[in-house]
Design a protein around this motif. Structure first.
Motif, PDB file in Angstrom:
ATOM      1  N   TRP A  14      45.064 -12.943 -58.158  1.00 52.79           N
ATOM      2  CA  TRP A  14      45.765 -13.579 -56.969  1.00 52.79           C
ATOM      3  C   TRP A  14      46.825 -14.273 -56.694  1.00 52.79           C
ATOM      4  CZ3 TRP A  14      44.584 -17.468 -52.881  1.00 52.79           C
ATOM      5  CH2 TRP A  14      45.110 -16.399 -52.315  1.00 52.79           C
ATOM      6  N   HIS A  15      46.433 -15.415 -57.532  1.00 50.30           N
ATOM      7  CA  HIS A  15      48.049 -16.780 -57.053  1.00 50.30           C
ATOM      8  C   HIS A  15      49.304 -16.057 -57.447  1.00 50.30           C
ATOM      9  CE1 HIS A  15      46.486 -20.747 -56.172  1.00 50.30           C
ATOM     10  NE2 HIS A  15      44.941 -20.143 -56.052  1.00 50.30           N
ATOM     11  N   LEU A  16      49.575 -15.283 -58.404  1.00 49.23           N
ATOM     12  CA  LEU A  16      50.479 -14.157 -58.954  1.00 49.23           C
ATOM     13  C   LEU A  16      50.809 -13.283 -57.853  1.00 49.23           C
ATOM     14  CD1 LEU A  16      52.451 -13.515 -61.376  1.00 49.23           C
ATOM     15  CD2 LEU A  16      50.885 -12.385 -62.048  1.00 49.23           C
ATOM     16  N   SER A 300      43.399 -16.017 -36.035  1.00 48.69           N
ATOM     17  CA  SER A 300      43.000 -15.050 -36.834  1.00 48.69           C
ATOM     18  C   SER A 300      43.664 -14.949 -37.554  1.00 48.69           C
ATOM     19  CB  SER A 300      43.241 -13.448 -36.555  1.00 48.69           C
ATOM     20  OG  SER A 300      42.433 -13.661 -35.055  1.00 48.69           O
ATOM     21  N   LEU A 301      42.550 -15.715 -39.239  1.00 45.20           N
ATOM     22  CA  LEU A 301      43.544 -15.165 -40.041  1.00 45.20           C
ATOM     23  C   LEU A 301      42.695 -14.126 -41.518  1.00 45.20           C
ATOM     24  CD1 LEU A 301      41.600 -18.309 -39.549  1.00 45.20           C
ATOM     25  CD2 LEU A 301      43.742 -18.902 -40.435  1.00 45.20           C
ATOM     26  N   ARG A 302      43.269 -13.767 -42.298  1.00 44.64           N
ATOM     27  CA  ARG A 302      43.204 -13.101 -43.060  1.00 44.64           C
ATOM     28  C   ARG A 302      43.328 -13.339 -44.766  1.00 44.64           C
ATOM     29  NH1 ARG A 302      45.517  -8.967 -46.019  1.00 44.64           N
ATOM     30  NH2 ARG A 302      47.055  -8.621 -44.567  1.00 44.64           N
ATOM     31  N   ARG A 303      43.054 -13.179 -45.373  1.00 47.77           N
ATOM     32  CA  ARG A 303      43.077 -13.790 -46.789  1.00 47.77           C
ATOM     33  C   ARG A 303      44.351 -12.994 -47.841  1.00 47.77           C
ATOM     34  NH1 ARG A 303      39.206 -15.603 -51.970  1.00 47.77           N
ATOM     35  NH2 ARG A 303      41.256 -15.326 -53.858  1.00 47.77           N
ATOM     36  N   HIS A 306      43.175  -9.283 -49.128  1.00 46.53           N
ATOM     37  CA  HIS A 306      41.110  -8.713 -48.684  1.00 46.53           C
ATOM     38  C   HIS A 306      41.335  -8.953 -47.799  1.00 46.53           C
ATOM     39  CE1 HIS A 306      38.513 -11.715 -52.154  1.00 46.53           C
ATOM     40  NE2 HIS A 306      40.257 -11.992 -52.159  1.00 46.53           N
ATOM     41  N   GLU A 307      40.177  -7.700 -46.920  1.00 44.06           N
ATOM     42  CA  GLU A 307      39.692  -6.782 -46.193  1.00 44.06           C
ATOM     43  C   GLU A 307      39.678  -8.011 -44.646  1.00 44.06           C
ATOM     44  OE1 GLU A 307      41.110  -3.800 -45.434  1.00 44.06           O
ATOM     45  OE2 GLU A 307      40.902  -2.818 -47.860  1.00 44.06           O
ATOM     46  N   GLU A 308      38.593  -8.681 -44.950  1.00 46.38           N
ATOM     47  CA  GLU A 308      38.230  -9.594 -43.946  1.00 46.38           C
ATOM     48  C   GLU A 308      38.981 -10.219 -43.145  1.00 46.38           C
ATOM     49  OE1 GLU A 308      34.501 -12.458 -43.100  1.00 46.38           O
ATOM     50  OE2 GLU A 308      34.983 -12.197 -44.717  1.00 46.38           O
ATOM     51  N   VAL A 309      39.395  -9.976 -41.489  1.00 45.94           N
ATOM     52  CA  VAL A 309      39.597 -11.043 -40.771  1.00 45.94           C
ATOM     53  C   VAL A 309      38.682 -12.357 -40.106  1.00 45.94           C
ATOM     54  CG1 VAL A 309      41.015 -11.189 -38.911  1.00 45.94           C
ATOM     55  CG2 VAL A 309      41.534  -9.189 -39.836  1.00 45.94           C
ATOM     56  N   VAL A 310      39.128 -12.960 -40.217  1.00 48.59           N
ATOM     57  CA  VAL A 310      37.442 -14.441 -39.362  1.00 48.59           C
ATOM     58  C   VAL A 310      38.799 -14.377 -38.286  1.00 48.59           C
ATOM     59  CG1 VAL A 310      37.446 -16.828 -40.036  1.00 48.59           C
ATOM     60  CG2 VAL A 310      37.323 -15.566 -42.214  1.00 48.59           C
ATOM     61  N   GLN A 361      51.290  -9.163 -41.369  1.00 51.77           N
ATOM     62  CA  GLN A 361      50.419  -8.840 -40.213  1.00 51.77           C
ATOM     63  C   GLN A 361      48.823  -9.453 -40.817  1.00 51.77           C
ATOM     64  OE1 GLN A 361      51.155  -7.723 -37.629  1.00 51.77           O
ATOM     65  NE2 GLN A 361      53.315  -7.742 -38.106  1.00 51.77           N
ATOM     66  N   VAL A 362      48.354  -9.651 -40.189  1.00 51.15           N
ATOM     67  CA  VAL A 362      46.461 -10.527 -40.406  1.00 51.15           C
ATOM     68  C   VAL A 362      45.935  -9.152 -40.140  1.00 51.15           C
ATOM     69  CG1 VAL A 362      44.649 -11.326 -38.799  1.00 51.15           C
ATOM     70  CG2 VAL A 362      46.991 -12.494 -39.038  1.00 51.15           C
ATOM     71  N   GLU A 363      46.434  -8.182 -39.400  1.00 50.97           N
ATOM     72  CA  GLU A 363      45.141  -6.252 -39.646  1.00 50.97           C
ATOM     73  C   GLU A 363      46.038  -5.986 -40.973  1.00 50.97           C
ATOM     74  OE1 GLU A 363      42.612  -6.324 -37.656  1.00 50.97           O
ATOM     75  OE2 GLU A 363      43.207  -8.089 -36.460  1.00 50.97           O
ATOM     76  N   ARG A 364      45.138  -5.714 -41.676  1.00 48.92           N
ATOM     77  CA  ARG A 364      45.205  -5.289 -43.312  1.00 48.92           C
ATOM     78  C   ARG A 364      46.118  -3.736 -42.858  1.00 48.92           C
ATOM     79  NH1 ARG A 364      44.574  -6.445 -48.842  1.00 48.92           N
ATOM     80  NH2 ARG A 364      44.448  -4.746 -49.700  1.00 48.92           N
TER      81      ARG A 364
END
Length: 369
Positions: A14-16, A300-303, A306-310, A361-364
């Protein structure tokens, strides 16, 4: 360049991927254990394969055999490819030790080196020390991940002190990226930061004691920053937003926006009209704080990947801070009917030549791989 990354959903993978996304324009195909069957197909026209996937937990047989089997699958895919993809291996300083993991890594290295020679390609063996960083799994990836999660939960882990070298996963990722461009075969042994197990725990514990109330711990070295970002990832999102104390008297109110115990920083204020969104980017290392001073907003944030938005709904009526975790896309939207006034702080001075700000974009999007 098309680069296939095995173990793309793991800690180092993931870091790569985040670093490749931020700093290069390569086409990156990330393969997980679930879709390893695609390896041969994707390797046919790949220009490089970075083999990160590995097995470090399980029975002795599972660990040793698992690492060998993964390398064998990569070797066969290289042999069946139409070209000669460069092979870069995320190896370990434990390679060659008399342990299932050490033996498995040594055999995996030999398999990959042989596969590269058989196709006329090159092989870069990147021998990594103890890794740490954001979103490591406690009791799995590293003792630093275990300590960070313990500190975030107010727990005290079992600390068995010894000297140790630690390397942040983003630095390890850069070494792997460098390996893609290294001419000829090579063995690369990046040095970690010398420290002790007890010192790591003390650093994380001291940082948590300050940060749980919103204070920023001393960030005077890169290791301080990397450890703090690792801790913040372990605390996100359950520790946010952080409520600040408003000191009031007959004149009005006063809020301490940032209390930094060492290092440098930069503050700025923005205004946004109703409905305006700012941000939609991520940082690799920068510590960034958002604080709404007037109006209402949604942060709003998203890793990445990943899909989930916090999301956090915040207001200037109740001052709270949300610090952006590294490698999370983030934005702030004015959700009120008046002008939004937001205070921002970063732990570094802005450098236009190295802004550590990458559009996302936060929205994937559907093609986000």
């Amino acid at each position: 360049m098309k680069i296939v990354v095995t173990g793309g959903d793991g800690f180092l993978g993931w870091h790569l991927r985040t670093r490749l996304r931020a700093l290069t324009s390569h086409e990156v195909i990330a393969l997980t254990r679930r879709d390893f069957s695609r390896l041969a197909t994707e390797a046919r026209d790949a220009e490089a394969i970075v083999h990160v996937a590995g097995v470090n937990r399980g029975t002795d047989a599972e660990v040793e055999k698992g690492n060998v089997e993964l390398a064998d699958a990569v070797g066969k895919a290289v042999g069946a490819s139409s070209g000669a993809p460069r092979l870069v291996f995320a190896n370990s300083i434990q390679c060659g030790s008399d342990s299932p993991y050490g033996r498995g890594k040594a055999e995996a290295r030999d398999i990959l080196a042989t596969a590269a020679r058989s196709t006329g390609s090159t092989f870069v063996d990147v021998v990594l020390p103890n890794l740490f960083g954001e979103h490591g799994r406690p009791n799995y990836n590293s003792f630093v991940a275990t300590f960070a999660h313990a500190a975030a939960l107010g727990q005290v882990p079992d600390v068995q002190d010894r000297p140790v070298e630690v390397l942040h996963a983003q630095q390890a990722a850069q070494e792997l990226i460098n390996g893609v461009d290294t001419p000829g075969d090579a063995t690369v042994e990046p040095a970690g930061e010398p420290t002790t197990v007890q010192s790591v725990w003390q650093t994380l514990q001291d940082a948590y004691r300050l940060y749980r109330s919103g204070d920023i711990p001393p960030l005077t070295t890169q290791l301080d920053v990397d450890m703090f970002n690792t801790l913040r990832a372990a605390m996100f999102p359950h520790a946010y937003p952080v409520r600040l104390t408003v000191n009031r008297d007959q004149r009005g109110g006063l809020v301490e926006c940032v209390r930094c115990h060492g290092g440098q920083g930069q503050s700025f204020v923005s205004t946004s009209l109703p409905g305006v969104t700012r941000g939609n980017h991520f940082h690799l290392a920068k510590v960034e704080r958002f604080l709404v001073l007037r109006g209402r907003a949604r942060i709003s944030l998203r890793r990445l990947f990943h899909e989930e938005v916090v999301s956090f709904d915040v207001s200037g009526d109740e001052p709270t801070v949300v610090d952006m975790p590294t490698m999370w896309a983030h934005n702030i939207t004015n959700t009120g009917h008046e002008e939004l006034v937001t205070f921002f702080w970063t732990h570094t001075l802005f450098d236009p030549n190295s802004p550590d700000t990458f559009a996302e974009q936060v929205e994937r999007e559907a093609n986000d791989t």
